[in-house]
Enzyme design. Structure first.
Site, PDB file in Angstrom:
ATOM      1  N   ASP A  11     -10.701   5.256  -8.101  1.00 36.23           N
ATOM      2  CA  ASP A  11     -10.035   5.354  -6.800  1.00 36.23           C
ATOM      3  C   ASP A  11     -10.485   6.671  -6.184  1.00 36.23           C
ATOM      4  OD1 ASP A  11      -8.224   5.980  -4.752  1.00 36.23           O
ATOM      5  OD2 ASP A  11      -6.554   4.967  -5.770  1.00 36.23           O
ATOM      6  N   TYR A 228       1.492  11.533 -14.474  1.00 36.30           N
ATOM      7  CA  TYR A 228       1.087  10.335 -13.762  1.00 36.30           C
ATOM      8  C   TYR A 228       0.265  10.675 -12.516  1.00 36.30           C
ATOM      9  CZ  TYR A 228       0.901   5.567 -12.639  1.00 36.30           C
ATOM     10  OH  TYR A 228       0.419   4.321 -12.400  1.00 36.30           O
ATOM     11  N   LYS A 231      -1.875   4.380 -10.987  1.00 37.66           N
ATOM     12  CA  LYS A 231      -2.051   3.392 -12.046  1.00 37.66           C
ATOM     13  C   LYS A 231      -3.522   3.275 -12.405  1.00 37.66           C
ATOM     14  CE  LYS A 231       1.720   1.645 -13.675  1.00 37.66           C
ATOM     15  NZ  LYS A 231       2.092   2.331 -14.901  1.00 37.66           N
TER      16      LYS A 231
HETATM   17  P1  13P Z   1      -3.155   3.331  -6.811  1.00 38.67           P
HETATM   18  O1  13P Z   1      -3.084   3.608  -8.301  1.00 38.67           O
HETATM   19  O2  13P Z   1      -3.821   2.025  -6.540  1.00 38.67           O
HETATM   20  O3  13P Z   1      -3.799   4.470  -6.095  1.00 38.67           O
HETATM   21  O4  13P Z   1      -1.681   3.165  -6.258  1.00 38.67           O
HETATM   22  C1  13P Z   1      -0.900   4.286  -6.116  1.00 38.67           C
HETATM   23  C2  13P Z   1       0.422   4.032  -5.482  1.00 38.67           C
HETATM   24  O5  13P Z   1       1.284   4.862  -5.584  1.00 38.67           O
HETATM   25  C3  13P Z   1       0.676   2.779  -4.751  1.00 38.67           C
HETATM   26  O6  13P Z   1       1.978   2.750  -4.191  1.00 38.67           O
HETATM   27 MG    MG Z   2      -5.731   1.467  -6.967  1.00 41.42          MG
HETATM   28 MG    MG Z   3      -4.883   5.102  -4.655  1.00 36.78          MG
HETATM   29 MG    MG Z   4      -5.627   3.860  -9.030  1.00 38.67          MG
END
Ligand code: 13P
Ligand code: MG
Ligand code: MG
Ligand code: MG
Ligand code: 13P
Length: 386
Positions: A11, A228, A231
Site C-alpha cells: 500500500d 498496527y 491490515k
Molecule cells: P488498508 O490496510 O487497506 O490501508 O486499510 C486501512 C484502513 O484503515 C481502512 O479503513
Molecule cells: Mg489496503
Molecule cells: Mg491504505
Molecule cells: Mg494495507
C-alpha cells in the site's frame, strides 16, 4: 530451466482515503518494472491493484527471495510513493516501513508470495489479491480447494489429486510452522486454521510428488511494526489444471463470501466480496473486503493474460449475499462480533477509557445506589412513587 513467479504488493497511498491506487502511481511502478525487464532482471510483469494495494506480478529466472528482483520491486514502490507524495495522496508509502532496504522486502512491509516451478507444457495459474483483510482470509478457501471433495471434484476423480495435499501452516505469533497432510490430518488442520488471525496456511504441496500448488504472503504488518499500521492485505498464487485443481475448483470457494477480519480501520469482520478489478474499490465503510483473481498462462517465463476471473455473472450472487451480510452486520455498529476483539484491533481507545475510569471502578458490592434527585419537571404522581 526453472521459472519463478513473484507477486509482491504494498500500500503506497490512496486517492481519497484507502480505496484505490492512483493511475500515476501504477504508471510509475510500471516504468520501473519495464526498465527491469529491459535489463534482464525479470522476464515479464503485470501491474494491477486491489483497493489501495499496488500489486506487482513478475516472472523471472532468479529464484525466490532474489536480491535483484526484490530491489526492483522495492524501487517500484519507492517511485510510486514519490508520486503519492507529490499528489498528496492519503497514507503515502503506508506499507514501506523501513528506509533501510537491504535486498529483501520481507519484514519491511510489502507482502511477497513467490514460487519457483518447472513449467508444465501448459501452466495456468491464478493470482489472488485481497484488500481490507489479512493473510488468514485465504485459509477457508485454500482448505476447500485442496481438501474438500464437495468443492473440488478432482480430489475424488483425478488420481493425482486423490492422494491429497500437504498444508504448511504457520503460527504467525511464534514464527513457527508445521506440515500437515490431508486427508489424514484434516481435522487437526482445521483445529489450527479455524483461527486465521494466528494460524495461516502459507504453502500447499501435492503429496504425490511434492510439487508446489499454492503460496500465500503471510507477513503480518502489525507484528512487523510492533504496532498496527494497516491490515496486511494478502496475495496468493495457485497453480491450476493437469494434476492440480481446475481453475473453476480454485474459484468455487469464493462463491461463498465468508467473514474475514479487516474492513474499516482494520478492526471489523465483514464478508469477502469477489470482484473484477474495476470493482476492487472498497468504499462502503471502507469495504466490504474485496478479492480479485487474475488468470494467466506462464510460458517460457512470460505472462500470457490476464483474464479477470471474477468478472463473471456467476459470482453476482456472492456479491449480492455479501451486500446483504454487509447490511446485517453493519447494524451492530461498535459491537462485537462486527468489531474485532480488542487484541486484533488496529487501534483502540480502550486503555485510555479504562485509565480515565480507574478510580471509579469499585467492587460491585461497594457500588452506591444513585441518589434520587427531586426535579420540578417531574409530575406529582411520579414523585409519589418514590
Ligand atoms: P488498508 O490496510 O487497506 O490501508 O486499510 C486501512 C484502513 O484503515 C481502512 O479503513
Ligand atoms: Mg489496503
Ligand atoms: Mg491504505
Ligand atoms: Mg494495507
Ligand atoms: P476441458 O475438457 O475443457 O479441458 O476441461 C477439463 C477441466 O479441467 C474442467 O474443469
Amino acid at each position: 530451466e526453472k521459472t519463478t513467479i513473484s507477486v509482491i504488493k504494498a500500500d503506497i497511498g490512496s486517492l481519497a482515503g484507502h480505496h484505490t491506487v492512483h493511475p500515476d502511481c501504477m504508471a510509475a511502478a510500471s516504468r520501473v518494472l519495464a526498465e527491469g525487464k529491459r535489463e534482464g532482471v525479470i522476464e515479464d510483469f503485470y501491474v494491477t491493484h486491489v483497493g489501495d494495494d499496488l500489486v506487482l506480478i513478475m516472472t523471472h529466472r532468479k529464484g525466490k527471495d532474489n536480491k535483484d528482483v526484490h530491489t526492483l520491486a522495492w524501487n517500484a514502490f519507492k517511485e510510486a510513493t514519490k508520486v503519492s507524495k507529490e499528489l498528496g495522496l492519503y497514507a503515502a508509502g503506508q506499507d514501506l516501513l523501513s528506509d533501510a532496504f537491504s535486498g529483501n522486502v520481507r519484514g519491511l512491509g510489502p507482502a511477497a508470495a513467490e514460487m519457483e516451478i518447472v513449467e508444465r507444457p501448459s501452466e495456468p495459474i491464478v493470482i489472488f489479491a485481497a484488500d481490507k483483510t489479512e493473510p488468514g482470509a485465504f485459509n477457508l478457501p485454500l482448505f476447500r480447494i485442496f481438501a474438500d471433495p464437495f468443492n473440488t471434484a478432482g480430489l475424488v476423480i483425478d488420481p493425482r489429486l486423490h492422494i491429497g495435499f500437504t498444508f504448511e501452516v504457520v503460527d504467525v505469533f511464534e514464527d513457527k510452522g508445521v506440515h500437515m497432510n490431508s486427508p489424514e490430518e484434516m481435522y487437526d488442520i482445521l483445529a489450527l486454521i479455524g483461527t486465521p488471525s494466528r494460524y495461516v496456511i502459507r504453502r500447499v504441496f501435492r503429496k504425490d510428488d511434492g510439487r508446489i500448488a499454492a503460496v500465500v504472503a503471510v507477513e503480518r504488518l502489525n507484528l512487523i511494526a510492533g504496532k498496527y499500521v494497516g491490515k496486511d492485505d494478502p496475495v496468493m498464487i495457485v497453480r491450476a489444471q493437469s494434476g492440480f485443481p481446475a481453475v473453476g475448483e480454485i474459484l468455487e470457494p469464493f462463491a461463498f463470501p465468508h467473514m474475514v477480519a479487516g474492513w474499516m480501520r482494520g478492526s471489523h469482520f465483514g464478508p469477502l466480496m469477489p470482484v473484477p478489478v474495476r470493482d476492487a474499490r472498497p468504499t462502503r465503510f471502507d469495504g466490504p473486503p474485496r478479492v480479485i483473481a487474475l488468470g494467466f498462462q506462464v510460458k517460457d517465463a512470460k505472462l500470457i493474460g490476464p483474464s479477470d476471473l471474477f468478472d463473471d455473472p456467476a459470482f453476482d450472487k456472492a456479491r449480492q449475499v455479501a451486500n446483504e451480510v454487509t447490511d446485517y452486520i453493519r447494524r451492530h455498529g461498535p459491537f462485537m462480533p462486527h468489531r474485532l476483539d480488542p487484541s486484533e484491533m488496529e487501534y483502540t481507545t480502550l486503555p485510555q477509557v479504562l485509565e480515565k475510569l480507574k478510580d471509579r471502578f469499585k467492587p460491585v458490592k461497594d457500588l452506591p445506589e444513585p441518589k434520587i434527585k427531586h426535579s420540578e419537571m417531574l409530575s406529582g404522581t411520579e414523585e409519589a412513587h418514590d
